[in-house]
Enzyme design. Structure first.
Site, mmCIF file in Angstrom:
data_model
loop_
_atom_site.group_PDB
_atom_site.id
_atom_site.type_symbol
_atom_site.label_atom_id
_atom_site.label_comp_id
_atom_site.label_asym_id
_atom_site.label_seq_id
_atom_site.Cartn_x
_atom_site.Cartn_y
_atom_site.Cartn_z
ATOM 1 N N ASP A 1 0.830 -1.205 0.000
ATOM 2 C CA ASP A 1 0.000 0.000 0.000
ATOM 3 C C ASP A 1 0.867 1.259 0.000
ATOM 4 O O ASP A 1 2.089 1.186 0.171
ATOM 5 C CB ASP A 1 -0.970 0.006 1.210
ATOM 6 C CG ASP A 1 -0.277 -0.322 2.529
ATOM 7 O OD1 ASP A 1 0.966 -0.276 2.595
ATOM 8 O OD2 ASP A 1 -0.989 -0.611 3.512
ATOM 9 N N ASP B 1 -7.580 -1.668 14.286
ATOM 10 C CA ASP B 1 -8.987 -1.918 13.944
ATOM 11 C C ASP B 1 -9.133 -3.183 13.091
ATOM 12 O O ASP B 1 -10.197 -3.441 12.545
ATOM 13 C CB ASP B 1 -9.581 -0.711 13.207
ATOM 14 C CG ASP B 1 -8.836 -0.386 11.916
ATOM 15 O OD1 ASP B 1 -7.845 -1.086 11.589
ATOM 16 O OD2 ASP B 1 -9.242 0.564 11.217
ATOM 17 N N HIS C 1 -7.400 -3.798 10.311
ATOM 18 C CA HIS C 1 -7.198 -3.610 8.874
ATOM 19 C C HIS C 1 -5.974 -4.360 8.376
ATOM 20 O O HIS C 1 -5.038 -4.654 9.125
ATOM 21 C CB HIS C 1 -7.201 -2.128 8.464
ATOM 22 C CG HIS C 1 -5.992 -1.332 8.850
ATOM 23 N ND1 HIS C 1 -6.093 -0.047 9.339
ATOM 24 C CD2 HIS C 1 -4.679 -1.592 8.799
ATOM 25 C CE1 HIS C 1 -4.878 0.425 9.569
ATOM 26 N NE2 HIS C 1 -3.992 -0.501 9.249
ATOM 27 N N GLU D 1 -9.645 -0.936 5.215
ATOM 28 C CA GLU D 1 -10.290 -0.571 6.466
ATOM 29 C C GLU D 1 -11.551 -1.416 6.675
ATOM 30 O O GLU D 1 -12.029 -2.070 5.747
ATOM 31 C CB GLU D 1 -10.679 0.917 6.426
ATOM 32 C CG GLU D 1 -9.488 1.877 6.346
ATOM 33 C CD GLU D 1 -8.784 2.088 7.693
ATOM 34 O OE1 GLU D 1 -8.693 1.135 8.491
ATOM 35 O OE2 GLU D 1 -8.320 3.217 7.926
HETATM 36 C C1 GLP Z 1 -0.484 0.738 8.483
HETATM 37 C C2 GLP Z 1 -0.181 -0.096 7.251
HETATM 38 C C3 GLP Z 1 -0.481 -1.550 7.479
HETATM 39 C C4 GLP Z 1 0.160 -1.978 8.783
HETATM 40 C C5 GLP Z 1 -0.470 -1.247 9.927
HETATM 41 C C6 GLP Z 1 0.162 -1.587 11.269
HETATM 42 O O1 GLP Z 1 -1.760 1.253 8.508
HETATM 43 N N1 GLP Z 1 -0.878 0.320 6.096
HETATM 44 O O2 GLP Z 1 -0.004 -2.313 6.400
HETATM 45 O O3 GLP Z 1 -0.040 -3.344 8.967
HETATM 46 O O4 GLP Z 1 -0.309 0.138 9.715
HETATM 47 O O5 GLP Z 1 1.276 -0.793 11.455
HETATM 48 P P1 GLP Z 1 2.278 -0.918 12.669
HETATM 49 O O6 GLP Z 1 3.068 -2.144 12.382
HETATM 50 O O7 GLP Z 1 3.111 0.308 12.597
HETATM 51 O O8 GLP Z 1 1.474 -1.027 13.888
#
Ligand code: GLP
Length: 249
Positions: A63, A127, A129, A134
């Site tokens: 992403d 959440d 995702h 989302e």
């Molecule tokens: C972001 C990314 C996700 C990731 C999530 C968790 O929103 N788009 O791909 O899994 O955050 O991030 P973190 O590992 O920093 O908690």
């Protein structure tokens, strides 16, 4: 779903890196789906430390924010500039141009042309995702533009130095992710415990996009003790790992 519980975040990194290294060493021209975020940093640190040969590896990132190269920079800083990656084989979702929807379709075609993703590395949002899919994202979705929730923008604010987080993103869809031959999700810390429990043991629902991994025949979830704390069957997962037959390791 295979659930592997390890003591701490550092161990999540080394366990995940071991799986990725084995794949890359065993398959000439492996195709990796890569993710960003704090959870995957220890994974990349281990791959760098192990000097994994990336010269033949093709990568597709999960992403990116529209109009931004933030995750591109993240990948450079935490992985690409430290390994022998062939930049011609490194792919990111499109984030600019008049026909972003068409470019998203092209990104899907590029994945197929590369032979499909062998292993998709994933984190999980608080959440639930997956990527930037989302809650209420279609479980059959493909790469497309999405709008972030206020909660996700708040959670990711630090990455923008406390400033404004873009509202729109491009993300692989849940259908895209499920097409990968193997999914490897990593999570650590108490803030992820609810999301992890809902993903692994809750009902399959678009309200928890990561629960779609229940449909995948080869999904591995590696979590530390804090992120595993709300799993009802955590003792069972430990027992499974302790008694894993040699041929399955
Ligand atoms: C972001 C990314 C996700 C990731 C999530 C968790 O929103 N788009 O791909 O899994 O955050 O991030 P973190 O590992 O920093 O908690």
């Amino acid at each position: 779903m295979e659930v592997i519980i390890v003591p701490a975040a550092q161990d999540v990194g080394s366990a995940a890196a071991r799986i990725i290294s084995r794949l890359v060493a065993g398959k000439h021209g492996a195709v990796l789906g890569l993710a960003t975020g704090a959870s995957v940093k220890p994974v990349y640190a281990e791959l760098v430390r192990a000097k994994l040969d990336f010269s033949r590896v093709t990568t597709f990132n999960l992403d990116e924010y529209v109009g931004s190269a933030s995750f591109h920079e993240f990948m450079e800083e935490h992985l690409l500039k430290h390994v022998n990656a062939d930049r011609a084989r490194v792919h990111f979702p499109p984030t600019e141009g008049a026909d972003l929807a068409g470019a998203c379709e092209q990104f899907e075609r590029d994945i197929r042309a590369a032979g499909g993703i062998d292993l998709q590395l994933l984190g999980i949002g608080r959440d639930g995702h997956l990527g930037f899919n989302e809650p209420t994202s279609s479980l059959a979705s493909r790469t497309r533009i999405k709008t972030l929730t206020g909660a996700t923008r708040e959670a990711n604010r630090a990455a923008f130095g406390g400033g404004e987080v873009p509202l729109h993103v491009v993300t692989m869809g849940i259908g895209t992710i499920l097409d990968a031959r193997q999914c490897l999700l990593v999570a650590d810390g108490a803030a992820k415990a609810d999301a992890v429990a809902r993903m692994v043991e809750g009902p399959l629902t678009a309200m928890v996009p990561a629960s779609a991994l229940q449909l995948h025949p080869r999904a591995t979830v590696i979590v530390d003790e804090l992120a595993a704390a709300k799993l009802a069957l955590r003792d069972y997962y430990r027992e499974v790992q302790r008694n894993k037959p040699e041929w399955q390791r």
